[in-house]
Design a protein around this motif. Sequence first.
Motif, PDB file in Angstrom:
ATOM      1  N   VAL A  44       0.844  -1.193   0.000  1.00  0.00           N
ATOM      2  CA  VAL A  44       0.000   0.000   0.000  1.00  0.00           C
ATOM      3  C   VAL A  44       0.882   1.246   0.000  1.00  0.00           C
ATOM      4  O   VAL A  44       1.794   1.372   0.817  1.00  0.00           O
ATOM      5  N   ASP A  45       0.622   2.143  -0.941  1.00  0.00           N
ATOM      6  CA  ASP A  45       1.262   3.456  -0.972  1.00  0.00           C
ATOM      7  C   ASP A  45       0.334   4.411  -0.235  1.00  0.00           C
ATOM      8  O   ASP A  45      -0.585   4.993  -0.828  1.00  0.00           O
ATOM      9  N   LYS A  46       0.560   4.567   1.077  1.00  0.00           N
ATOM     10  CA  LYS A  46      -0.350   5.383   1.885  1.00  0.00           C
ATOM     11  C   LYS A  46      -0.266   6.859   1.515  1.00  0.00           C
ATOM     12  O   LYS A  46      -1.260   7.580   1.606  1.00  0.00           O
ATOM     13  N   ALA A  47       0.906   7.319   1.104  1.00  0.00           N
ATOM     14  CA  ALA A  47       1.074   8.743   0.788  1.00  0.00           C
ATOM     15  C   ALA A  47       0.209   9.165  -0.387  1.00  0.00           C
ATOM     16  O   ALA A  47      -0.278  10.302  -0.442  1.00  0.00           O
ATOM     17  N   ASN A  48       0.027   8.251  -1.345  1.00  0.00           N
ATOM     18  CA  ASN A  48      -0.731   8.592  -2.552  1.00  0.00           C
ATOM     19  C   ASN A  48      -2.041   7.823  -2.676  1.00  0.00           C
ATOM     20  O   ASN A  48      -2.740   7.954  -3.680  1.00  0.00           O
ATOM     21  N   ALA A  49      -2.344   6.996  -1.671  1.00  0.00           N
ATOM     22  CA  ALA A  49      -3.619   6.268  -1.602  1.00  0.00           C
ATOM     23  C   ALA A  49      -3.809   5.293  -2.759  1.00  0.00           C
ATOM     24  O   ALA A  49      -4.865   5.264  -3.404  1.00  0.00           O
ATOM     25  N   TYR A  50      -2.770   4.480  -3.005  1.00  0.00           N
ATOM     26  CA  TYR A  50      -2.853   3.433  -4.010  1.00  0.00           C
ATOM     27  C   TYR A  50      -2.490   2.085  -3.403  1.00  0.00           C
ATOM     28  O   TYR A  50      -1.768   2.007  -2.404  1.00  0.00           O
ATOM     29  N   VAL A  51      -2.959   1.027  -4.052  1.00  0.00           N
ATOM     30  CA  VAL A  51      -2.607  -0.336  -3.680  1.00  0.00           C
ATOM     31  C   VAL A  51      -2.020  -1.019  -4.911  1.00  0.00           C
ATOM     32  O   VAL A  51      -2.512  -0.823  -6.033  1.00  0.00           O
ATOM     33  N   TYR A  52      -0.967  -1.817  -4.694  1.00  0.00           N
ATOM     34  CA  TYR A  52      -0.337  -2.576  -5.771  1.00  0.00           C
ATOM     35  C   TYR A  52      -0.431  -4.062  -5.441  1.00  0.00           C
ATOM     36  O   TYR A  52      -0.095  -4.490  -4.335  1.00  0.00           O
ATOM     37  N   PHE A  53      -0.903  -4.841  -6.422  1.00  0.00           N
ATOM     38  CA  PHE A  53      -1.023  -6.279  -6.298  1.00  0.00           C
ATOM     39  C   PHE A  53      -0.118  -6.948  -7.341  1.00  0.00           C
ATOM     40  O   PHE A  53      -0.154  -6.575  -8.520  1.00  0.00           O
ATOM     41  N   SER A  54       0.635  -7.933  -6.933  1.00  0.00           N
ATOM     42  CA  SER A  54       1.387  -8.761  -7.878  1.00  0.00           C
ATOM     43  C   SER A  54       0.579 -10.012  -8.165  1.00  0.00           C
ATOM     44  O   SER A  54       0.300 -10.802  -7.251  1.00  0.00           O
ATOM     45  N   PHE A  55       0.192 -10.202  -9.430  1.00  0.00           N
ATOM     46  CA  PHE A  55      -0.539 -11.401  -9.838  1.00  0.00           C
ATOM     47  C   PHE A  55       0.324 -12.268 -10.767  1.00  0.00           C
ATOM     48  O   PHE A  55      -0.136 -12.711 -11.810  1.00  0.00           O
ATOM     49  N   THR A  56       1.572 -12.495 -10.389  1.00  0.00           N
ATOM     50  CA  THR A  56       2.515 -13.408 -11.042  1.00  0.00           C
ATOM     51  C   THR A  56       2.991 -12.897 -12.393  1.00  0.00           C
ATOM     52  O   THR A  56       4.199 -12.767 -12.614  1.00  0.00           O
ATOM     53  N   ASP A  57       2.083 -12.641 -13.324  1.00  0.00           N
ATOM     54  CA  ASP A  57       2.479 -12.156 -14.644  1.00  0.00           C
ATOM     55  C   ASP A  57       2.075 -10.707 -14.873  1.00  0.00           C
ATOM     56  O   ASP A  57       2.154 -10.214 -15.987  1.00  0.00           O
ATOM     57  N   ARG A  58       1.660 -10.022 -13.794  1.00  0.00           N
ATOM     58  CA  ARG A  58       1.241  -8.619 -13.950  1.00  0.00           C
ATOM     59  C   ARG A  58       1.296  -7.899 -12.607  1.00  0.00           C
ATOM     60  O   ARG A  58       1.156  -8.522 -11.546  1.00  0.00           O
ATOM     61  N   LEU A  59       1.491  -6.593 -12.669  1.00  0.00           N
ATOM     62  CA  LEU A  59       1.368  -5.722 -11.499  1.00  0.00           C
ATOM     63  C   LEU A  59       0.111  -4.892 -11.687  1.00  0.00           C
ATOM     64  O   LEU A  59      -0.067  -4.251 -12.721  1.00  0.00           O
ATOM     65  N   VAL A  60      -0.768  -4.909 -10.693  1.00  0.00           N
ATOM     66  CA  VAL A  60      -2.050  -4.215 -10.776  1.00  0.00           C
ATOM     67  C   VAL A  60      -2.070  -3.077  -9.766  1.00  0.00           C
ATOM     68  O   VAL A  60      -1.707  -3.256  -8.602  1.00  0.00           O
TER      69      VAL A  60
END
Length: 379
Positions: A44-60
């Motif tokens: 979680v990027d709390k400063a910019n209010a984003y979430v990043y998920f790694s789904f093996t073949d992609r970053l979401v």
Amino acid sequence: MNKFIICLLAFTLLSLPSQSQKVSLPDSIYSGKQGGLHVQGVVVDKANAYVYFSFTDRLVKTDLSGKLIGSVTGFVGHLGDLAITDDGKIYGSLEYKNDAIGKGIHKELGVKTSNEDGFYIAIFDGSRIVRPDMNAEKEDVLRTVYIREAVTDYAAKVKDGHEERPHRFACSGIDGVAFAPAMGSSQGTRKFLYVAYGVYGDTARTDNDHQVILKYDVSDWDRYAQKLSQDSLHHSGPEKPLEKYFVKTGSTRYGIQNLAYDPSTGNLFAAVYRGAKAHFPNYDLFVIDGKKKPTEGYITSDNKRVKVKTLSLLEAGPKDPATGIRGWNFKWGATGLCPLGDGSFYISHNSKDKDGQQQCTLYKYKWTGDNQRPFILMK
């Protein structure tokens, strides 16, 4: 009139959100459906209010409501655990290999098996991820750094009793990543990157009962970082880590899946797929004591007694009487474990829908350290 304008401007400025204001984090965040390969890590990027998920073949990338902001796709390797720097860069482990995991990924993606094994840290600039399906190779969103130490151990052959086996320390690559201070130092010092090996869980081996963690100073990594080219893997990276640590946990299935530093306790949390050796407790979760300095110890590798630096498990939680190993039984965490800095964590609950689509919901938990309920769900 001038006084009125001044007051109006002052009110407007006070009403604007500031960087110092705390972001309100929801109790849960849903990733959306993301293809056929399961989630590996979250941050979680709390400063910019984003979430990043790694789904093996992609970053979401989503916002805190789960709305899709963008994604980076086109990986034909294994994008694993994620970590975030203080300046908002996203670091993830990235593997290219021809073992069972690699072949499974290639089959799912319908691509040819790669000719070379290579392990990298992928460094994403989150601010550049602005739309779905940005290409990992063609667009300027990430750089990669080669982790030579892990490649060398993966490629080595060693003696284990009377057998010759592949992979020194049973190294299957890299997975868990975290930024944390030097072990045994104060929490206010600068942070280093810790990279955990994947470790094969072969029950016939006797040299795979330790987790292996590399420590790096990434302050000069701009000189190594290169664009990703999956047809021609580069070898640009540090010759050696600053340190190489060993933690005795008993065997696991593919080592530390998620490694996470919790500032509220000063400890490193390690979520694994539990091992299968009957003489070990086979916990799902271990906590490495960040307040204890590394010590010298010995392990057996290649039929030799080798002096190494070891880290200590926290003196808390259930203790196995036969081995002295401490840890916890906890179902979740191996597909996403993200400390929020105040003793709470986002923990991934991964699932697959009836059409085979993978998805993830992050739930907010509070760390208790209790023997039976180490985390409790927050509502």
